[in-house]
Structure formats: structure tokens, C-alpha cells
Design a protein around this motif. Structure first.
Motif, PDB file in Angstrom:
ATOM      1  N   ARG A   8      37.164  45.564 -33.534  1.00 33.78           N
ATOM      2  CA  ARG A   8      38.209  45.353 -32.802  1.00 33.78           C
ATOM      3  C   ARG A   8      39.272  46.727 -32.900  1.00 33.78           C
ATOM      4  NH1 ARG A   8      42.583  43.981 -36.278  1.00 33.78           N
ATOM      5  NH2 ARG A   8      42.034  43.843 -38.138  1.00 33.78           N
ATOM      6  N   GLU A   9      39.933  47.087 -31.764  1.00 30.04           N
ATOM      7  CA  GLU A   9      40.580  48.382 -31.895  1.00 30.04           C
ATOM      8  C   GLU A   9      41.717  48.054 -32.611  1.00 30.04           C
ATOM      9  OE1 GLU A   9      43.213  50.613 -28.788  1.00 30.04           O
ATOM     10  OE2 GLU A   9      41.432  50.218 -28.066  1.00 30.04           O
ATOM     11  N   LEU A  10      41.808  49.068 -33.825  1.00 32.02           N
ATOM     12  CA  LEU A  10      43.093  48.973 -34.737  1.00 32.02           C
ATOM     13  C   LEU A  10      44.261  49.769 -34.145  1.00 32.02           C
ATOM     14  CD1 LEU A  10      41.168  49.478 -38.153  1.00 32.02           C
ATOM     15  CD2 LEU A  10      42.157  47.473 -37.001  1.00 32.02           C
ATOM     16  N   SER A  11      43.889  51.005 -33.735  1.00 31.02           N
ATOM     17  CA  SER A  11      45.075  51.616 -33.133  1.00 31.02           C
ATOM     18  C   SER A  11      44.443  52.772 -32.235  1.00 31.02           C
ATOM     19  CB  SER A  11      45.830  52.227 -34.073  1.00 31.02           C
ATOM     20  OG  SER A  11      45.112  53.378 -34.804  1.00 31.02           O
ATOM     21  N   ALA A  12      44.976  53.456 -31.267  1.00 33.59           N
ATOM     22  CA  ALA A  12      44.684  54.653 -30.203  1.00 33.59           C
ATOM     23  C   ALA A  12      45.158  56.096 -31.099  1.00 33.59           C
ATOM     24  CB  ALA A  12      45.318  54.519 -28.983  1.00 33.59           C
ATOM     25  N   ALA A  13      43.940  56.775 -31.186  1.00 34.53           N
ATOM     26  CA  ALA A  13      44.117  58.001 -32.194  1.00 34.53           C
ATOM     27  C   ALA A  13      45.436  58.986 -31.514  1.00 34.53           C
ATOM     28  CB  ALA A  13      42.961  59.084 -31.984  1.00 34.53           C
ATOM     29  N   ILE A  14      45.280  58.889 -29.911  1.00 31.14           N
ATOM     30  CA  ILE A  14      46.299  59.675 -29.050  1.00 31.14           C
ATOM     31  C   ILE A  14      46.512  58.744 -27.808  1.00 31.14           C
ATOM     32  CG2 ILE A  14      45.832  61.572 -29.931  1.00 31.14           C
ATOM     33  CD1 ILE A  14      44.145  62.322 -27.084  1.00 31.14           C
ATOM     34  N   SER A  15      47.672  59.052 -27.308  1.00 31.81           N
ATOM     35  CA  SER A  15      48.303  58.301 -26.093  1.00 31.81           C
ATOM     36  C   SER A  15      47.072  58.702 -24.748  1.00 31.81           C
ATOM     37  CB  SER A  15      49.447  58.825 -25.513  1.00 31.81           C
ATOM     38  OG  SER A  15      49.501  59.874 -24.915  1.00 31.81           O
ATOM     39  N   PRO A  16      46.925  57.902 -23.996  1.00 27.96           N
ATOM     40  CA  PRO A  16      46.077  57.958 -22.687  1.00 27.96           C
ATOM     41  C   PRO A  16      46.507  59.327 -21.965  1.00 27.96           C
ATOM     42  CG  PRO A  16      46.609  55.732 -22.759  1.00 27.96           C
ATOM     43  CD  PRO A  16      47.485  56.405 -23.838  1.00 27.96           C
ATOM     44  N   GLY A  17      47.800  59.572 -21.900  1.00 25.64           N
ATOM     45  CA  GLY A  17      48.216  60.678 -21.155  1.00 25.64           C
ATOM     46  C   GLY A  17      47.718  62.029 -22.013  1.00 25.64           C
ATOM     47  N   ASN A  18      48.059  61.945 -23.439  1.00 19.47           N
ATOM     48  CA  ASN A  18      47.480  63.239 -24.193  1.00 19.47           C
ATOM     49  C   ASN A  18      45.956  63.439 -23.932  1.00 19.47           C
ATOM     50  OD1 ASN A  18      50.040  63.917 -24.851  1.00 19.47           O
ATOM     51  ND2 ASN A  18      49.959  62.960 -26.939  1.00 19.47           N
ATOM     52  N   ALA A  19      45.302  62.205 -23.998  1.00 21.81           N
ATOM     53  CA  ALA A  19      43.943  62.354 -23.723  1.00 21.81           C
ATOM     54  C   ALA A  19      43.446  63.035 -22.623  1.00 21.81           C
ATOM     55  CB  ALA A  19      43.239  60.839 -23.850  1.00 21.81           C
ATOM     56  N   THR A  20      43.995  62.653 -21.537  1.00 19.40           N
ATOM     57  CA  THR A  20      43.646  63.111 -20.177  1.00 19.40           C
ATOM     58  C   THR A  20      44.176  64.634 -20.278  1.00 19.40           C
ATOM     59  OG1 THR A  20      44.204  61.298 -19.104  1.00 19.40           O
ATOM     60  CG2 THR A  20      44.354  63.078 -17.736  1.00 19.40           C
ATOM     61  N   ASP A  21      45.209  64.987 -20.773  1.00 17.58           N
ATOM     62  CA  ASP A  21      45.723  66.424 -20.885  1.00 17.58           C
ATOM     63  C   ASP A  21      44.521  67.263 -21.612  1.00 17.58           C
ATOM     64  OD1 ASP A  21      47.817  65.833 -19.436  1.00 17.58           O
ATOM     65  OD2 ASP A  21      49.269  65.926 -21.353  1.00 17.58           O
ATOM     66  N   LEU A  22      44.365  66.714 -22.775  1.00 16.75           N
ATOM     67  CA  LEU A  22      43.059  67.217 -23.649  1.00 16.75           C
ATOM     68  C   LEU A  22      41.833  67.581 -22.825  1.00 16.75           C
ATOM     69  CD1 LEU A  22      42.330  68.458 -26.118  1.00 16.75           C
ATOM     70  CD2 LEU A  22      41.707  66.252 -27.065  1.00 16.75           C
ATOM     71  N   GLN A  23      41.464  66.544 -22.185  1.00 16.82           N
ATOM     72  CA  GLN A  23      40.222  66.695 -21.411  1.00 16.82           C
ATOM     73  C   GLN A  23      40.370  67.637 -20.374  1.00 16.82           C
ATOM     74  OE1 GLN A  23      39.407  62.558 -19.691  1.00 16.82           O
ATOM     75  NE2 GLN A  23      38.111  62.055 -21.089  1.00 16.82           N
ATOM     76  N   ASN A  24      41.378  67.766 -19.630  1.00 22.86           N
ATOM     77  CA  ASN A  24      41.818  68.882 -18.557  1.00 22.86           C
ATOM     78  C   ASN A  24      41.657  70.117 -19.379  1.00 22.86           C
ATOM     79  OD1 ASN A  24      41.935  66.864 -16.566  1.00 22.86           O
ATOM     80  ND2 ASN A  24      44.172  66.836 -16.818  1.00 22.86           N
ATOM     81  N   MET A  25      42.107  70.274 -20.452  1.00 26.77           N
ATOM     82  CA  MET A  25      42.114  71.587 -21.183  1.00 26.77           C
ATOM     83  C   MET A  25      40.663  71.822 -21.456  1.00 26.77           C
ATOM     84  SD  MET A  25      45.362  71.833 -23.518  1.00 26.77           S
ATOM     85  CE  MET A  25      45.786  70.117 -23.788  1.00 26.77           C
ATOM     86  N   MET A  26      39.867  71.142 -21.963  1.00 25.26           N
ATOM     87  CA  MET A  26      38.474  71.288 -22.164  1.00 25.26           C
ATOM     88  C   MET A  26      37.637  71.510 -20.935  1.00 25.26           C
ATOM     89  SD  MET A  26      37.754  68.337 -25.119  1.00 25.26           S
ATOM     90  CE  MET A  26      36.225  68.890 -25.518  1.00 25.26           C
ATOM     91  N   VAL A  27      38.046  70.981 -19.907  1.00 25.96           N
ATOM     92  CA  VAL A  27      37.483  71.425 -18.638  1.00 25.96           C
ATOM     93  C   VAL A  27      37.685  72.975 -18.134  1.00 25.96           C
ATOM     94  CG1 VAL A  27      37.363  71.041 -15.860  1.00 25.96           C
ATOM     95  CG2 VAL A  27      37.219  69.022 -17.768  1.00 25.96           C
ATOM     96  N   ASN A  28      38.941  73.286 -18.371  1.00 27.35           N
ATOM     97  CA  ASN A  28      39.349  74.555 -18.097  1.00 27.35           C
ATOM     98  C   ASN A  28      38.622  75.506 -19.029  1.00 27.35           C
ATOM     99  OD1 ASN A  28      41.201  76.432 -16.634  1.00 27.35           O
ATOM    100  ND2 ASN A  28      42.018  76.803 -18.626  1.00 27.35           N
ATOM    101  N   VAL A  29      38.256  75.261 -20.397  1.00 24.66           N
ATOM    102  CA  VAL A  29      37.502  76.144 -21.249  1.00 24.66           C
ATOM    103  C   VAL A  29      36.206  76.314 -20.543  1.00 24.66           C
ATOM    104  CG1 VAL A  29      36.475  76.420 -23.234  1.00 24.66           C
ATOM    105  CG2 VAL A  29      38.586  75.541 -23.526  1.00 24.66           C
ATOM    106  N   VAL A  30      35.717  75.366 -19.900  1.00 25.88           N
ATOM    107  CA  VAL A  30      34.211  75.473 -19.213  1.00 25.88           C
ATOM    108  C   VAL A  30      34.315  76.361 -17.884  1.00 25.88           C
ATOM    109  CG1 VAL A  30      32.267  74.331 -18.488  1.00 25.88           C
ATOM    110  CG2 VAL A  30      33.248  73.708 -20.537  1.00 25.88           C
ATOM    111  N   THR A  31      35.381  75.779 -17.187  1.00 24.43           N
ATOM    112  CA  THR A  31      35.384  76.541 -15.914  1.00 24.43           C
ATOM    113  C   THR A  31      35.914  77.879 -15.874  1.00 24.43           C
ATOM    114  OG1 THR A  31      37.694  75.582 -15.342  1.00 24.43           O
ATOM    115  CG2 THR A  31      35.732  74.149 -14.747  1.00 24.43           C
ATOM    116  N   SER A  32      36.972  78.220 -16.626  1.00 26.10           N
ATOM    117  CA  SER A  32      37.275  79.491 -16.713  1.00 26.10           C
ATOM    118  C   SER A  32      37.715  80.246 -17.925  1.00 26.10           C
ATOM    119  CB  SER A  32      38.615  79.636 -15.804  1.00 26.10           C
ATOM    120  OG  SER A  32      39.693  78.677 -16.411  1.00 26.10           O
ATOM    121  N   GLY A  33      37.135  79.711 -19.226  1.00 27.71           N
ATOM    122  CA  GLY A  33      37.414  80.338 -20.390  1.00 27.71           C
ATOM    123  C   GLY A  33      35.971  80.735 -21.132  1.00 27.71           C
ATOM    124  N   THR A  34      36.217  80.615 -22.458  1.00 24.13           N
ATOM    125  CA  THR A  34      34.889  81.059 -23.129  1.00 24.13           C
ATOM    126  C   THR A  34      33.868  79.862 -23.079  1.00 24.13           C
ATOM    127  OG1 THR A  34      35.786  79.646 -24.994  1.00 24.13           O
ATOM    128  CG2 THR A  34      36.491  82.155 -25.138  1.00 24.13           C
TER     129      THR A  34
END
Length: 106
Positions: A8-34
Motif C-alpha cells: 500500500r502507498e504510504l505517501s508520495a515522494a513529490i506532487s504529481p505536478g512536480n513529477a511532471t516538471d521533473l520529467q520535462n526537465m529530464m527530457v530537455n537534457v536529452v533533446t537539447s542538453g548534455t
């Protein structure tokens, strides 16, 4: 079967909005970063490159941690002290290994 569990889920590490922002930042690393060398055509890939030096007498460690949407996976590549390479960095060395593993899974 000796034992079963009902997780059972005890808690969420980060909010869904922050998780989406983090994914988008990681995609940006691959599309136009290191992490550009981890790109796989037609696949949404996100990741984070890293390079670490443990001792000035040794070569760097290189890593790339990333995810893909097709197949839906997360992969971490860690390369330690490769004597054959002069430029040991996450984007230059570990990113292409990530790409190769991902392509082999498709």
C-alpha cells in the motif's frame, strides 16, 4: 507460495505536478542538453548525466540515469574508470550505452 504481500502507498515522494516538471526537465537534457547522445528517434527519452571524480590519480566515473516511454523503462548506466577512454563523462560515454540498451529492448 510461502508468503504474499499486499503493498500500500504510504505517501508520495513529490506532487504529481512536480513529477511532471521533473520529467520535462529530464527530457530537455536529452533533446537539447548534455544527454543528446541518448536520443532514440521516435521515443520520448529523459535523463540525467553525471561525471564524478573520486581521486585525482584515477579517471572519472560516468553515469546516465534515464527513462523511456517505449518501452516503458528506467535504466541506469554507470561506467567506472575506463582506461581506454580519455573523455569519460556521462553525456559522452554513458548516454550512448543507455541508447544501445534501449534500442536492444525495442
Amino acid at each position: 507460495v510461502l508468503q504474499t504481500h499486499n503493498p500500500r502507498e504510504l505517501s508520495a515522494a513529490i506532487s504529481p505536478g512536480n513529477a511532471t516538471d521533473l520529467q520535462n526537465m529530464m527530457v530537455n537534457v536529452v533533446t537539447s542538453g548534455t544527454g543528446r547522445r541518448a536520443q532514440v528517434p521516435g521515443v520520448r527519452v529523459g535523463g540525467k548525466t553525471g561525471t564524478a571524480q573520486t581521486d585525482v590519480s584515477r579517471k572519472n566515473y560516468a553515469w546516465f540515469t534515464g527513462f523511456a516511454d517505449d518501452p516503458k523503462v528506467a535504466i541506469c548506466v554507470f561506467i567506472e574508470d575506463d582506461a581506454a577512454l580519455d573523455d569519460l563523462s556521462g553525456g559522452a560515454v554513458a548516454g550512448p550505452v543507455f541508447k544501445s540498451v534501449l534500442e536492444a529492448m525495442r
